[in-house]
Design a protein around this motif. Structure first.
Motif, PDB file in Angstrom:
ATOM      1  N   ILE A  69     -71.731-115.844  97.004  1.00 51.85           N
ATOM      2  CA  ILE A  69     -71.432-117.244  97.283  1.00 51.85           C
ATOM      3  C   ILE A  69     -71.183-117.955  95.960  1.00 51.85           C
ATOM      4  CG2 ILE A  69     -73.872-117.939  97.298  1.00 51.85           C
ATOM      5  CD1 ILE A  69     -73.158-119.934  99.542  1.00 51.85           C
ATOM      6  N   SER A  70     -70.221-118.851  95.958  1.00 55.08           N
ATOM      7  CA  SER A  70     -69.908-119.603  94.746  1.00 55.08           C
ATOM      8  C   SER A  70     -69.385-120.973  95.154  1.00 55.08           C
ATOM      9  CB  SER A  70     -68.878-118.860  93.893  1.00 55.08           C
ATOM     10  OG  SER A  70     -67.668-118.691  94.598  1.00 55.08           O
ATOM     11  N   ARG A  71     -69.329-121.863  94.190  1.00 49.85           N
ATOM     12  CA  ARG A  71     -68.837-123.207  94.484  1.00 49.85           C
ATOM     13  C   ARG A  71     -67.975-123.699  93.338  1.00 49.85           C
ATOM     14  NH1 ARG A  71     -73.838-126.735  95.610  1.00 49.85           N
ATOM     15  NH2 ARG A  71     -72.289-128.434  95.691  1.00 49.85           N
ATOM     16  N   ASP A  72     -67.029-124.549  93.684  1.00 46.43           N
ATOM     17  CA  ASP A  72     -66.176-125.197  92.708  1.00 46.43           C
ATOM     18  C   ASP A  72     -66.268-126.698  92.995  1.00 46.43           C
ATOM     19  OD1 ASP A  72     -64.121-126.307  91.201  1.00 46.43           O
ATOM     20  OD2 ASP A  72     -62.782-124.632  91.511  1.00 46.43           O
ATOM     21  N   ASN A  73     -67.075-127.379  92.228  1.00 50.05           N
ATOM     22  CA  ASN A  73     -67.294-128.806  92.482  1.00 50.05           C
ATOM     23  C   ASN A  73     -66.027-129.630  92.239  1.00 50.05           C
ATOM     24  OD1 ASN A  73     -69.942-128.305  93.190  1.00 50.05           O
ATOM     25  ND2 ASN A  73     -70.766-128.900  91.195  1.00 50.05           N
ATOM     26  N   ALA A  74     -65.163-129.161  91.372  1.00 51.38           N
ATOM     27  CA  ALA A  74     -63.913-129.890  91.119  1.00 51.38           C
ATOM     28  C   ALA A  74     -62.999-129.857  92.341  1.00 51.38           C
ATOM     29  CB  ALA A  74     -63.198-129.310  89.913  1.00 51.38           C
ATOM     30  N   LYS A  75     -63.160-128.809  93.162  1.00 48.20           N
ATOM     31  CA  LYS A  75     -62.326-128.667  94.362  1.00 48.20           C
ATOM     32  C   LYS A  75     -63.094-128.974  95.638  1.00 48.20           C
ATOM     33  CE  LYS A  75     -59.231-125.192  92.369  1.00 48.20           C
ATOM     34  NZ  LYS A  75     -58.663-123.826  92.507  1.00 48.20           N
ATOM     35  N   ASN A  76     -64.361-129.387  95.490  1.00 46.53           N
ATOM     36  CA  ASN A  76     -65.194-129.669  96.668  1.00 46.53           C
ATOM     37  C   ASN A  76     -65.205-128.490  97.642  1.00 46.53           C
ATOM     38  OD1 ASN A  76     -65.601-132.199  95.607  1.00 46.53           O
ATOM     39  ND2 ASN A  76     -64.919-133.316  97.417  1.00 46.53           N
ATOM     40  N   THR A  77     -65.334-127.295  97.107  1.00 50.08           N
ATOM     41  CA  THR A  77     -65.207-126.098  97.930  1.00 50.08           C
ATOM     42  C   THR A  77     -66.300-125.095  97.604  1.00 50.08           C
ATOM     43  OG1 THR A  77     -62.807-126.391  98.071  1.00 50.08           O
ATOM     44  CG2 THR A  77     -63.668-124.221  98.618  1.00 50.08           C
ATOM     45  N   VAL A  78     -66.813-124.475  98.660  1.00 52.68           N
ATOM     46  CA  VAL A  78     -67.745-123.368  98.507  1.00 52.68           C
ATOM     47  C   VAL A  78     -67.084-122.124  99.102  1.00 52.68           C
ATOM     48  CG1 VAL A  78     -68.956-123.877 100.680  1.00 52.68           C
ATOM     49  CG2 VAL A  78     -70.113-122.579  98.890  1.00 52.68           C
ATOM     50  N   TYR A  79     -67.331-120.990  98.479  1.00 52.13           N
ATOM     51  CA  TYR A  79     -66.700-119.740  98.874  1.00 52.13           C
ATOM     52  C   TYR A  79     -67.759-118.707  99.253  1.00 52.13           C
ATOM     53  CZ  TYR A  79     -62.899-121.890  96.204  1.00 52.13           C
ATOM     54  OH  TYR A  79     -61.958-122.748  95.710  1.00 52.13           O
ATOM     55  N   LEU A  80     -67.334-117.779 100.097  1.00 49.62           N
ATOM     56  CA  LEU A  80     -68.157-116.617 100.398  1.00 49.62           C
ATOM     57  C   LEU A  80     -67.250-115.395 100.317  1.00 49.62           C
ATOM     58  CD1 LEU A  80     -70.999-115.614 101.244  1.00 49.62           C
ATOM     59  CD2 LEU A  80     -70.149-115.606 103.605  1.00 49.62           C
ATOM     60  N   GLN A  81     -67.441-114.624  99.272  1.00 50.16           N
ATOM     61  CA  GLN A  81     -66.703-113.365  99.118  1.00 50.16           C
ATOM     62  C   GLN A  81     -67.511-112.267  99.807  1.00 50.16           C
ATOM     63  OE1 GLN A  81     -63.647-112.622  97.575  1.00 50.16           O
ATOM     64  NE2 GLN A  81     -63.974-110.584  98.466  1.00 50.16           N
ATOM     65  N   MET A  82     -66.898-111.604 100.755  1.00 56.72           N
ATOM     66  CA  MET A  82     -67.588-110.558 101.514  1.00 56.72           C
ATOM     67  C   MET A  82     -66.857-109.241 101.321  1.00 56.72           C
ATOM     68  SD  MET A  82     -68.589-112.548 105.029  1.00 56.72           S
ATOM     69  CE  MET A  82     -66.903-112.653 105.614  1.00 56.72           C
ATOM     70  N   ASN A  83     -67.591-108.234 100.868  1.00 64.82           N
ATOM     71  CA  ASN A  83     -67.019-106.919 100.617  1.00 64.82           C
ATOM     72  C   ASN A  83     -67.704-105.872 101.479  1.00 64.82           C
ATOM     73  OD1 ASN A  83     -65.407-108.039  98.514  1.00 64.82           O
ATOM     74  ND2 ASN A  83     -67.122-107.835  97.100  1.00 64.82           N
ATOM     75  N   ASN A  84     -67.048-104.732 101.609  1.00 66.80           N
ATOM     76  CA  ASN A  84     -67.602-103.616 102.356  1.00 66.80           C
ATOM     77  C   ASN A  84     -68.109-104.067 103.729  1.00 66.80           C
ATOM     78  OD1 ASN A  84     -68.332-100.950 102.820  1.00 66.80           O
ATOM     79  ND2 ASN A  84     -70.319-101.158 101.810  1.00 66.80           N
ATOM     80  N   LEU A  85     -67.268-104.775 104.428  1.00 70.41           N
ATOM     81  CA  LEU A  85     -67.657-105.318 105.723  1.00 70.41           C
ATOM     82  C   LEU A  85     -67.854-104.216 106.751  1.00 70.41           C
ATOM     83  CD1 LEU A  85     -65.259-108.358 105.658  1.00 70.41           C
ATOM     84  CD2 LEU A  85     -67.734-108.509 105.910  1.00 70.41           C
ATOM     85  N   ASN A  86     -68.761-104.457 107.675  1.00 72.27           N
ATOM     86  CA  ASN A  86     -69.000-103.519 108.758  1.00 72.27           C
ATOM     87  C   ASN A  86     -69.047-104.283 110.082  1.00 72.27           C
ATOM     88  OD1 ASN A  86     -71.927-104.192 109.458  1.00 72.27           O
ATOM     89  ND2 ASN A  86     -72.101-103.751 107.276  1.00 72.27           N
ATOM     90  N   PRO A  87     -68.982-103.584 111.200  1.00 70.68           N
ATOM     91  CA  PRO A  87     -68.931-104.282 112.497  1.00 70.68           C
ATOM     92  C   PRO A  87     -70.098-105.234 112.743  1.00 70.68           C
ATOM     93  CG  PRO A  87     -68.245-102.011 112.782  1.00 70.68           C
ATOM     94  CD  PRO A  87     -68.708-102.141 111.350  1.00 70.68           C
TER      95      PRO A  87
END
Length: 117
Positions: A69-87
């Motif tokens: 999880i990360s955030r960019d306060n300049a863009k008012n956005t939070v991200y969730l990078q998800m890898n190796n996803l499973n069902p």
């Protein structure tokens, strides 16, 4: 009135990756504690990851090592990078915003993540 709008969900094969985004309107994003939650059919909503306004992060055991999880306060956005996803990651993922020491608590509409061959 702050609105949270999620994007980035979709259908992905097992082992694949997705990056979810949550864009917040308004000018208070930098003081918000942000979180990603998910709810699978027939299950209760659960916390996936959170990030405080200071940048401190917390992850559910089920996603540790696979999500960031990360955030960019300049863009008012939070991200969730998800890898190796499973069902088991299949769920509706929702963004949440809270402000410490207040009753402020907002939810986005959610974005569907489906992990299937």
């Amino acid at each position: 009135q702050v609105q949270l709008v999620e994007s980035g969900g979709g259908l992905v094969q097992p082992g694949g990756s997705l990056r979810l985004s949550c864009a917040a309107s308004g000018s208070s994003f930098s003081i918000m504690d942000m979180g990603w939650y998910r709810q699978a059919p027939g299950k209760e909503r659960e916390l996936v990851a959170s990030i405080t306004r200071a940048g401190n992060t917390n992850y559910a055991d089920a996603v540790k090592g696979r999500c960031t999880i990360s955030r960019d306060n300049a863009k008012n956005t939070v991200y969730l990078q998800m890898n190796n996803l499973n069902p088991d990651d299949t769920a509706v993922y929702c963004c949440n915003a809270k402000i410490l020491m207040t009753a402020y608590n907002r939810w986005g509409q959610g974005t569907q993540v489906t992990v299937s061959p």
